[in-house]
Design a protein around this motif. Structure first.
Motif, short mmCIF file in Angstrom:
data_model
loop_
_atom_site.label_atom_id
_atom_site.label_comp_id
_atom_site.label_asym_id
_atom_site.label_seq_id
_atom_site.Cartn_x
_atom_site.Cartn_y
_atom_site.Cartn_z
N GLU A 9 0.85 -1.19 0.00
CA GLU A 9 0.00 0.00 0.00
C GLU A 9 0.89 1.25 0.00
OE1 GLU A 9 -2.59 2.65 -0.23
OE2 GLU A 9 -3.55 0.71 0.13
N LEU A 10 0.77 2.07 -1.04
CA LEU A 10 1.57 3.30 -1.12
C LEU A 10 0.71 4.55 -1.06
CD1 LEU A 10 4.35 2.53 -3.76
CD2 LEU A 10 4.53 2.60 -1.28
N ASN A 11 -0.60 4.40 -1.08
CA ASN A 11 -1.46 5.57 -1.07
C ASN A 11 -1.20 6.43 0.17
OD1 ASN A 11 -3.60 7.10 -2.31
ND2 ASN A 11 -4.83 6.52 -0.54
N ASP A 12 -0.85 7.68 -0.08
CA ASP A 12 -0.57 8.67 0.96
C ASP A 12 0.64 8.29 1.84
OD1 ASP A 12 -1.24 11.21 1.92
OD2 ASP A 12 -2.28 10.36 3.65
N ARG A 13 1.52 7.45 1.32
CA ARG A 13 2.74 7.09 2.06
C ARG A 13 3.92 7.84 1.49
NH1 ARG A 13 2.05 1.55 4.24
NH2 ARG A 13 -0.02 1.66 5.12
N PRO A 14 4.85 8.26 2.34
CA PRO A 14 6.00 9.03 1.87
C PRO A 14 7.06 8.15 1.20
CG PRO A 14 6.12 8.75 4.25
CD PRO A 14 4.83 8.14 3.80
N VAL A 15 7.52 8.59 0.05
CA VAL A 15 8.55 7.89 -0.70
C VAL A 15 9.61 8.91 -1.11
CG1 VAL A 15 9.05 6.61 -2.84
CG2 VAL A 15 6.95 6.13 -1.57
N ARG A 68 14.35 12.75 6.89
CA ARG A 68 13.40 13.87 6.80
C ARG A 68 11.98 13.43 7.15
NH1 ARG A 68 13.76 18.72 4.21
NH2 ARG A 68 15.79 18.18 3.36
N GLU A 69 11.63 12.18 6.77
CA GLU A 69 10.32 11.61 7.03
C GLU A 69 10.51 10.12 7.27
OE1 GLU A 69 6.28 12.25 5.00
OE2 GLU A 69 7.66 13.56 3.89
N ASN A 70 9.48 9.46 7.70
CA ASN A 70 9.52 8.00 7.87
C ASN A 70 9.17 7.37 6.52
OD1 ASN A 70 9.65 5.49 8.99
ND2 ASN A 70 7.62 5.59 9.92
N PHE A 71 10.15 7.34 5.61
CA PHE A 71 9.89 6.92 4.23
C PHE A 71 9.54 5.43 4.16
CE2 PHE A 71 12.57 10.70 3.43
CZ PHE A 71 11.66 11.42 2.66
N THR A 72 8.56 5.12 3.31
CA THR A 72 8.15 3.74 3.07
C THR A 72 9.11 3.06 2.10
OG1 THR A 72 5.84 4.37 3.42
CG2 THR A 72 6.23 2.30 2.25
N LEU A 73 9.57 3.80 1.12
CA LEU A 73 10.52 3.32 0.11
C LEU A 73 11.52 4.42 -0.22
CD1 LEU A 73 8.09 1.83 -2.60
CD2 LEU A 73 9.27 0.54 -0.81
N VAL A 74 12.67 4.00 -0.72
CA VAL A 74 13.67 4.94 -1.24
C VAL A 74 14.09 4.45 -2.62
CG1 VAL A 74 16.03 5.83 -0.96
CG2 VAL A 74 14.54 5.61 1.04
N VAL A 75 14.21 5.41 -3.56
CA VAL A 75 14.67 5.10 -4.90
C VAL A 75 15.87 5.99 -5.21
CG1 VAL A 75 14.11 5.06 -7.37
CG2 VAL A 75 12.35 4.44 -5.67
N ALA A 76 16.98 5.37 -5.58
CA ALA A 76 18.17 6.12 -6.00
C ALA A 76 18.30 5.99 -7.52
CB ALA A 76 19.41 5.56 -5.30
N SER A 77 18.23 7.12 -8.19
CA SER A 77 18.28 7.08 -9.66
C SER A 77 19.20 8.16 -10.21
CB SER A 77 16.87 7.23 -10.24
OG SER A 77 16.34 8.49 -9.91
N THR A 78 20.32 8.36 -9.54
CA THR A 78 21.29 9.34 -10.03
C THR A 78 22.25 8.67 -11.00
OG1 THR A 78 23.07 9.03 -8.42
CG2 THR A 78 21.20 10.38 -7.71
N ASP A 79 23.07 9.47 -11.67
CA ASP A 79 24.08 8.94 -12.58
C ASP A 79 25.39 8.61 -11.85
OD1 ASP A 79 22.40 9.17 -14.77
OD2 ASP A 79 23.02 11.24 -15.17
#
Length: 194
Positions: A9-15, A68-79
């Motif tokens: 469930e990602l609805n209204d969750r911080p990512v 910064r927040e209680n993140f549900t997921l983290v995505v790293a997409s830098t070069d």
């Protein structure tokens, strides 16, 4: 290695998404379509990624950003592979699931090829080996389903509520729901007797 498919469930969750280029934008689009509240951090990001994000922080990623927040997921997409690796390590220490675009070794989860029609969601994975294989399978699934499968699912949800009231016996409920499902599918473009 095969990955366990888990719906979350990602609805209204911080990512948190770090990096706003082409791949970062794709991830933002997918996550936003499931209702995630996205914080995007990037020195430069596409207008689309900025628009879809709840918060855009222009600049470099700092370690404090992950707290910064209680993140549900983290995505790293830098070069920058070193930065992506650092983000991955920080997320893992905090037990936050992390995806590093195009670097499966640094991931604790991977993005599948997604087919989404309202609440009907199919996820296809190649174990991170070939996005093209996953996309091919997803596209074949899309072709095999009626265009209104999302509407059919909504209707079945309504019927399930009614069936619980009208049919106290489980076997009667199942028979009623199966008959209604077959009826709805017959009215669609593609019907299978399965």
């Amino acid at each position: 290695m095969a990955y366990f498919p888990m719906m979350i469930e990602l609805n209204d969750r911080p990512v948190l998404v770090v990096g706003g280029g082409e791949e970062g934008t794709k991830k933002v689009q997918i996550l936003q379509s499931f209702g995630a509240r996205i914080t995007l951090i990037a020195e430069d990001a596409s207008e689309e990624a900025k628009r879809l994000s709840e918060r855009f922080i222009e600049g470099s990623f700092l370690e404090a950003d992950i707290d910064r927040e209680n993140f549900t997921l983290v995505v790293a997409s830098t070069d920058d592979r070193n930065l992506n690796s650092r983000i991955s390590s920080l997320a893992k220490v905090r037990r936050i699931p992390v995806n590093v675009v195009d670097d499966v070794e640094l991931c604790t989860f991977i993005f599948p090829a997604v087919l989404k029609e309202r609440d009907v969601v199919c996820a296809v994975s190649s174990g991170g080996k070939s996005p093209y294989v996953a996309q091919y399978v997803r596209d074949r699934l899309r072709e095999s389903l009626p265009e209104d499968i999302g509407e059919i699912n909504d209707k079945m949800g309504e019927l399930r509520i009614r069936a619980k009231e009208d049919y106290p016996e489980a076997k009667d409920r199942r028979r009623f729901l199966k008959d209604k499902f077959n009826e709805l599918m017959k009215n669609g473009e593609r019907y299978s007797e399965k």
